[in-house]
Design a protein around this motif. Structure first.
Motif, PDB file in Angstrom:
ATOM      1  N   PRO A  32       0.818  -1.373  -0.076  1.00  0.00           N
ATOM      2  CA  PRO A  32      -0.174   0.460   0.120  1.00  0.00           C
ATOM      3  C   PRO A  32       1.007   0.813  -0.505  1.00  0.00           C
ATOM      4  O   PRO A  32       0.181   2.421  -0.116  1.00  0.00           O
ATOM      5  N   THR A  33       2.007   1.164  -0.670  1.00  0.00           N
ATOM      6  CA  THR A  33       2.223   2.309   0.138  1.00  0.00           C
ATOM      7  C   THR A  33       3.410   2.710  -1.421  1.00  0.00           C
ATOM      8  O   THR A  33       4.375   1.513  -2.166  1.00  0.00           O
ATOM      9  N   ASN A  34       3.598   4.378  -2.341  1.00  0.00           N
ATOM     10  CA  ASN A  34       3.938   4.974  -3.140  1.00  0.00           C
ATOM     11  C   ASN A  34       5.615   4.967  -2.704  1.00  0.00           C
ATOM     12  O   ASN A  34       5.916   5.772  -2.032  1.00  0.00           O
ATOM     13  N   VAL A  35       6.333   4.875  -3.748  1.00  0.00           N
ATOM     14  CA  VAL A  35       8.240   5.439  -3.342  1.00  0.00           C
ATOM     15  C   VAL A  35       8.580   5.967  -4.665  1.00  0.00           C
ATOM     16  O   VAL A  35       8.544   5.659  -5.345  1.00  0.00           O
ATOM     17  N   TYR A  36       8.289   7.065  -4.688  1.00  0.00           N
ATOM     18  CA  TYR A  36       8.118   8.040  -5.600  1.00  0.00           C
ATOM     19  C   TYR A  36       9.905   9.308  -5.099  1.00  0.00           C
ATOM     20  O   TYR A  36      10.218   8.900  -4.236  1.00  0.00           O
ATOM     21  N   VAL A  37      10.404   8.849  -6.750  1.00  0.00           N
ATOM     22  CA  VAL A  37      11.468   8.806  -6.199  1.00  0.00           C
ATOM     23  C   VAL A  37      12.068   9.987  -7.578  1.00  0.00           C
ATOM     24  O   VAL A  37      12.118   9.938  -7.923  1.00  0.00           O
ATOM     25  N   PHE A  38      12.787  11.128  -6.972  1.00  0.00           N
ATOM     26  CA  PHE A  38      12.902  12.320  -7.036  1.00  0.00           C
ATOM     27  C   PHE A  38      14.611  12.112  -8.254  1.00  0.00           C
ATOM     28  O   PHE A  38      15.084  12.805  -6.849  1.00  0.00           O
ATOM     29  N   ASP A  39      14.397  12.423  -9.710  1.00  0.00           N
ATOM     30  CA  ASP A  39      16.285  12.591  -9.577  1.00  0.00           C
ATOM     31  C   ASP A  39      16.900  14.024  -9.456  1.00  0.00           C
ATOM     32  O   ASP A  39      15.770  15.214  -9.701  1.00  0.00           O
ATOM     33  N   ASN A  40      17.966  15.069  -9.965  1.00  0.00           N
ATOM     34  CA  ASN A  40      18.133  16.222 -10.546  1.00  0.00           C
ATOM     35  C   ASN A  40      17.029  17.209  -9.447  1.00  0.00           C
ATOM     36  O   ASN A  40      16.857  18.477 -11.152  1.00  0.00           O
ATOM     37  N   VAL A  41      17.176  17.471  -8.251  1.00  0.00           N
ATOM     38  CA  VAL A  41      16.458  17.888  -7.154  1.00  0.00           C
ATOM     39  C   VAL A  41      17.220  19.345  -7.655  1.00  0.00           C
ATOM     40  O   VAL A  41      16.437  20.560  -7.356  1.00  0.00           O
ATOM     41  N   LEU A  42      18.174  19.181  -6.757  1.00  0.00           N
ATOM     42  CA  LEU A  42      19.226  20.441  -6.576  1.00  0.00           C
ATOM     43  C   LEU A  42      20.293  20.996  -7.286  1.00  0.00           C
ATOM     44  O   LEU A  42      20.720  19.984  -8.472  1.00  0.00           O
ATOM     45  N   LYS A  43      21.180  21.851  -7.097  1.00  0.00           N
ATOM     46  CA  LYS A  43      22.037  22.302  -8.404  1.00  0.00           C
ATOM     47  C   LYS A  43      23.597  21.949  -7.682  1.00  0.00           C
ATOM     48  O   LYS A  43      23.237  22.027  -6.430  1.00  0.00           O
ATOM     49  N   GLU A  44      24.121  21.521  -7.714  1.00  0.00           N
ATOM     50  CA  GLU A  44      25.710  21.188  -7.346  1.00  0.00           C
ATOM     51  C   GLU A  44      25.694  22.535  -6.080  1.00  0.00           C
ATOM     52  O   GLU A  44      26.448  21.412  -5.749  1.00  0.00           O
ATOM     53  N   GLU A  45      25.549  23.733  -6.993  1.00  0.00           N
ATOM     54  CA  GLU A  45      26.200  24.299  -5.524  1.00  0.00           C
ATOM     55  C   GLU A  45      25.475  24.350  -3.965  1.00  0.00           C
ATOM     56  O   GLU A  45      25.483  24.533  -3.316  1.00  0.00           O
ATOM     57  N   TYR A  46      24.099  24.192  -4.068  1.00  0.00           N
ATOM     58  CA  TYR A  46      23.354  23.695  -3.568  1.00  0.00           C
ATOM     59  C   TYR A  46      23.720  23.021  -2.504  1.00  0.00           C
ATOM     60  O   TYR A  46      24.115  22.199  -1.238  1.00  0.00           O
ATOM     61  N   ILE A  47      23.983  22.065  -3.580  1.00  0.00           N
ATOM     62  CA  ILE A  47      24.489  20.038  -2.682  1.00  0.00           C
ATOM     63  C   ILE A  47      25.884  21.214  -2.016  1.00  0.00           C
ATOM     64  O   ILE A  47      25.873  19.994  -1.153  1.00  0.00           O
ATOM     65  N   ASP A  48      26.956  21.116  -2.621  1.00  0.00           N
ATOM     66  CA  ASP A  48      27.980  21.256  -1.724  1.00  0.00           C
ATOM     67  C   ASP A  48      27.374  22.549  -0.829  1.00  0.00           C
ATOM     68  O   ASP A  48      28.840  22.452   0.122  1.00  0.00           O
ATOM     69  N   SER A  49      27.147  23.398  -0.548  1.00  0.00           N
ATOM     70  CA  SER A  49      26.544  24.093   0.317  1.00  0.00           C
ATOM     71  C   SER A  49      26.207  23.978   1.366  1.00  0.00           C
ATOM     72  O   SER A  49      26.464  23.764   2.876  1.00  0.00           O
ATOM     73  N   MET A  50      25.161  22.182   1.614  1.00  0.00           N
ATOM     74  CA  MET A  50      24.649  21.947   2.146  1.00  0.00           C
ATOM     75  C   MET A  50      25.442  20.796   2.675  1.00  0.00           C
ATOM     76  O   MET A  50      25.288  21.035   4.067  1.00  0.00           O
ATOM     77  N   LYS A  51      26.593  20.298   2.425  1.00  0.00           N
ATOM     78  CA  LYS A  51      27.377  19.184   2.560  1.00  0.00           C
ATOM     79  C   LYS A  51      28.410  19.669   3.918  1.00  0.00           C
ATOM     80  O   LYS A  51      28.227  19.562   4.505  1.00  0.00           O
ATOM     81  N   LYS A  52      29.070  21.072   3.468  1.00  0.00           N
ATOM     82  CA  LYS A  52      29.422  22.147   4.220  1.00  0.00           C
ATOM     83  C   LYS A  52      29.719  22.121   4.937  1.00  0.00           C
ATOM     84  O   LYS A  52      29.406  22.139   5.937  1.00  0.00           O
ATOM     85  N   ASP A  53      27.737  22.984   5.391  1.00  0.00           N
ATOM     86  CA  ASP A  53      27.466  23.297   6.806  1.00  0.00           C
ATOM     87  C   ASP A  53      27.362  21.899   7.303  1.00  0.00           C
ATOM     88  O   ASP A  53      27.393  21.817   8.935  1.00  0.00           O
ATOM     89  N   ILE A  54      26.948  20.626   7.177  1.00  0.00           N
ATOM     90  CA  ILE A  54      26.330  19.500   7.428  1.00  0.00           C
ATOM     91  C   ILE A  54      27.681  18.800   8.183  1.00  0.00           C
ATOM     92  O   ILE A  54      28.061  18.419   9.555  1.00  0.00           O
TER      93      ILE A  54
END
Length: 123
Positions: free
Chosen positions: A10-32
């Protein structure tokens, strides 16, 4: 944006690819990683900030992507809604041999995960 949908019982699993630009990912990774040294519990790697990343400017792009994805899912499931809220967003760092224990997100209709970084062989 590319989307795939898998129906598992009964569970739907949605996979979203290419959600963010690389600069946003790098910024979040650095903060984390910066917060990992001082704000994380040694035993679990769980963020101590009460799950409020959706309110922080550094995570605005991710928050907007979550809202867009949520609208997609609600519309796809034919739900009628006036509004919805992100009730919590946090980060977790797992190192070699650590686990993310099974858990539930009580009082939430939808839940999701965004992997900022993962090993190619990770499951």
């Amino acid at each position: 944006m590319k989307v795939s949908k898998t129906e598992l019982f009964p569970t739907n699993v949605y996979v979203f690819d290419n959600v963010l630009k690389e600069e946003y990912i790098d910024s979040m990774k650095k903060d984390i990683l910066e917060r990992t040294d001082t704000n994380f519990q040694e035993s679990s790697g769980q963020d101590n900030d009460s799950g409020d990343l959706q309110l922080r400017p550094k995570y605005k792009s991710l928050t907007n992507a979550v809202k867009e994805g949520t609208k997609y899912v609600l519309d796809n499931l034919l739900y009628e809604y006036d509004d919805f809220a992100i009730t919590g967003m946090w980060s977790t760092v797992l190192t070699k041999n650590s686990i993310h224990r099974p858990h539930t997100h009580s009082n939430n209709m939808l839940s999701g995960v965004y992997y900022v970084q993962s090993d190619k062989d990770a499951n």
